[in-house]
Design a protein around this motif. Sequence first.
Motif, short mmCIF file in Angstrom:
data_model
loop_
_atom_site.label_atom_id
_atom_site.label_comp_id
_atom_site.label_asym_id
_atom_site.label_seq_id
_atom_site.Cartn_x
_atom_site.Cartn_y
_atom_site.Cartn_z
N GLY A 231 92.80 94.74 81.35
CA GLY A 231 92.10 96.03 80.26
C GLY A 231 93.99 96.05 79.18
N VAL A 232 95.16 95.86 79.57
CA VAL A 232 95.86 96.16 79.56
C VAL A 232 96.18 95.65 78.07
CG1 VAL A 232 98.90 96.66 79.28
CG2 VAL A 232 97.49 97.22 81.55
N GLY A 233 96.24 94.27 78.11
CA GLY A 233 96.92 93.93 76.67
C GLY A 233 97.77 92.67 77.05
N ALA A 234 98.04 91.85 75.72
CA ALA A 234 99.38 91.17 76.62
C ALA A 234 101.26 92.04 75.75
CB ALA A 234 99.19 90.35 75.46
N ASP A 235 101.47 91.63 76.76
CA ASP A 235 103.25 92.67 76.19
C ASP A 235 103.72 91.85 74.90
OD1 ASP A 235 103.88 94.25 78.97
OD2 ASP A 235 103.12 92.17 79.85
N GLY A 236 103.45 90.40 74.65
CA GLY A 236 103.82 89.37 73.79
C GLY A 236 103.39 88.55 73.17
N VAL A 237 103.00 88.49 71.95
CA VAL A 237 102.10 87.37 71.80
C VAL A 237 103.07 86.65 70.67
CG1 VAL A 237 100.20 86.79 70.55
CG2 VAL A 237 100.19 88.23 71.74
N VAL A 238 103.13 85.01 71.10
CA VAL A 238 104.09 83.79 70.24
C VAL A 238 102.77 83.11 69.18
CG1 VAL A 238 105.80 82.17 69.91
CG2 VAL A 238 105.83 84.05 71.84
N ILE A 239 102.39 83.02 68.22
CA ILE A 239 101.79 82.15 67.18
C ILE A 239 102.99 81.39 66.77
CG2 ILE A 239 100.36 82.49 65.16
CD1 ILE A 239 100.68 85.20 64.93
N THR A 240 101.95 80.70 67.46
CA THR A 240 102.29 78.42 67.39
C THR A 240 101.85 77.81 66.19
OG1 THR A 240 101.82 77.64 69.43
CG2 THR A 240 104.71 78.59 69.00
N ALA A 241 100.23 78.48 66.03
CA ALA A 241 99.83 77.70 65.35
C ALA A 241 99.49 77.59 63.67
CB ALA A 241 98.05 78.56 65.35
N SER A 242 98.54 76.49 63.34
CA SER A 242 99.09 76.22 62.14
C SER A 242 97.69 76.48 61.28
CB SER A 242 99.72 74.78 61.64
OG SER A 242 99.74 74.24 60.05
N ALA A 243 96.89 77.44 60.63
CA ALA A 243 95.96 77.23 60.22
C ALA A 243 96.06 78.28 58.93
CB ALA A 243 95.23 78.06 61.46
N GLN A 244 95.22 78.32 57.59
CA GLN A 244 95.14 79.31 56.34
C GLN A 244 94.38 79.77 57.49
OE1 GLN A 244 97.49 79.41 54.15
NE2 GLN A 244 98.74 77.86 55.64
N THR A 245 94.27 80.62 57.96
CA THR A 245 93.25 81.72 58.25
C THR A 245 94.22 83.20 58.73
OG1 THR A 245 91.09 82.76 60.04
CG2 THR A 245 92.80 80.90 60.40
N ASP A 246 93.34 84.44 58.42
CA ASP A 246 94.13 85.59 58.34
C ASP A 246 93.79 85.71 59.52
OD1 ASP A 246 95.17 85.91 55.99
OD2 ASP A 246 93.32 86.72 55.48
N ALA A 247 92.42 85.24 60.51
CA ALA A 247 92.36 85.82 61.83
C ALA A 247 92.39 85.22 63.01
CB ALA A 247 90.54 84.59 62.20
N ILE A 248 93.56 84.24 62.96
CA ILE A 248 94.98 84.66 64.16
C ILE A 248 95.54 86.00 64.18
CG2 ILE A 248 96.72 83.22 65.08
CD1 ILE A 248 95.10 80.63 64.22
N ILE A 249 96.13 86.51 63.53
CA ILE A 249 96.66 87.62 63.00
C ILE A 249 96.20 89.28 63.83
CG2 ILE A 249 96.74 88.86 61.02
CD1 ILE A 249 100.44 88.31 62.56
N SER A 250 94.56 88.59 63.39
CA SER A 250 94.16 89.44 63.92
C SER A 250 93.83 89.68 65.14
CB SER A 250 92.72 89.60 63.20
OG SER A 250 91.77 90.48 63.39
N GLN A 251 93.48 88.52 65.84
CA GLN A 251 93.39 88.12 67.33
C GLN A 251 94.53 88.43 68.10
OE1 GLN A 251 92.06 83.98 67.28
NE2 GLN A 251 90.27 84.33 67.34
N ALA A 252 96.00 88.22 67.73
CA ALA A 252 96.99 88.22 68.01
C ALA A 252 96.98 90.19 68.14
CB ALA A 252 98.70 88.07 67.35
N ALA A 253 97.13 91.01 67.11
CA ALA A 253 97.55 92.29 67.16
C ALA A 253 96.10 93.18 67.81
CB ALA A 253 96.71 93.14 65.61
N ARG A 254 94.44 92.46 68.00
CA ARG A 254 93.56 93.37 69.19
C ARG A 254 93.71 92.72 70.67
NH1 ARG A 254 89.21 90.39 68.16
NH2 ARG A 254 89.53 89.52 65.88
N MET A 255 94.54 91.76 70.77
CA MET A 255 95.21 91.36 72.64
C MET A 255 96.28 91.83 72.70
SD MET A 255 96.50 87.22 72.42
CE MET A 255 94.78 87.06 71.17
N SER A 256 96.90 92.45 71.57
CA SER A 256 98.13 92.91 72.40
C SER A 256 98.41 93.98 72.66
CB SER A 256 99.40 92.96 70.82
OG SER A 256 99.40 92.32 70.23
N ARG A 257 99.00 94.97 73.62
CA ARG A 257 98.57 95.92 74.97
C ARG A 257 99.22 96.92 73.11
NH1 ARG A 257 103.76 97.98 75.74
NH2 ARG A 257 105.67 95.80 76.29
#
Length: 370
Positions: A231-257
């Motif tokens: 329930g803490v969330g990730a300490d860090g997120v590294v996005i190495t994906a290539s996709a023209q969508t805003d969903a990934i940055i939103s997911q990264a924020a929501r999974m972060s502590r």
Amino acid sequence: MKQIIQSFKTGETKLEEVPAPQVKRGCLLIRTSKSLVSLGTERMLVEFGKSNYLQKAKQQPDKVKQVLDKIKTDGLKPTVEAVFNKLGEPIPLGYCNVGEVIAVGEGVSGFEVGDRVASNGAHAEFVCVPKNLVAHIPDNVSDEEAAFTVVGSIGLQGIRLLNPTLGETVVVIGLGLIGLLTAQLLKANGCRVIGSDLDEEKLALAEKWGIVPFNSGKGDVVKFVEEQTGGVGADGVVITASAQTDAIISQAARMSRKRGKIVLVGVIGLNISRAEFYDKELTFQVSCSYGPGRYDDNYEQKGIDYPLPFVRWTEQRNFESVLYSISSGALHVKEMITEVVPLDEYKKIYGDIGSHRSIASIISYDSGEK
């Protein structure tokens, strides 16, 4: 000599016969033995080249604005001519080169004729590369393995910006070539790594290296990360994906502590929700290529190094770190090699690069490499 180039005017990817480069001051002349195709970056360039003018404009709205500004100052006709001239200039593909030094330019020390080196040279039989963009290859590292040096440095620079500590949980979103290298380097750094992707083959490979896999097409990756971290969330997120969508940055924020860090290495949509970042006081940073020195002419072209006590890691020192990681067994790259293709058969890779399923494609040159 032969070199792979991309035409933005016709959309063709061609193997051209071009004059061989001559060694220049501050540079090394290298006979290529292997080069790695960066499928993500080169796919974007090839697909951009094949698109029509309207599609090109939609993909580069910032360039459209520059064109409109130029029309206001220079007029329509000169601007149109300048745009078509620019599109008519082919560009060399590739930036992950391995070969043997055959000439050393004036002012270069630390390299000799016969040295095996990795550099950011293009897909060409001979390349002339500034000394700060070249690194020695350890004896126990093959040419095929060394071809991963530069692309590995892209992932490594993202990690250096994240600055994780021993025991932290880091999520890597996108397990393509750079993502798999990044996940392994994080693991070697003592992190608990979760890898998210849609490709089961890449997830299985990541799991083999001790990375916790998750197929983001079969479930909620944010919920999975929360469960994995109590329930803490990730300490860090590294996005190495290539996709023209805003969903990934939103997911990264929501999974972060709360007060977590997000580093972008790939290319994604960046319409950020202020609330998602504000509520957790998240830190977001975009990583620039191979590291400090990139796009600095004084460093890259003039060979002026940054003093190590003040800038510990530069492009070249990142190259050396990746090669050391391969040499020591901390970074596994052989299992990522899907195919090794002779230069003359380059169309096996580029002919349908948009649907190519390879993880790592290597081009081989007839030069008696190790």
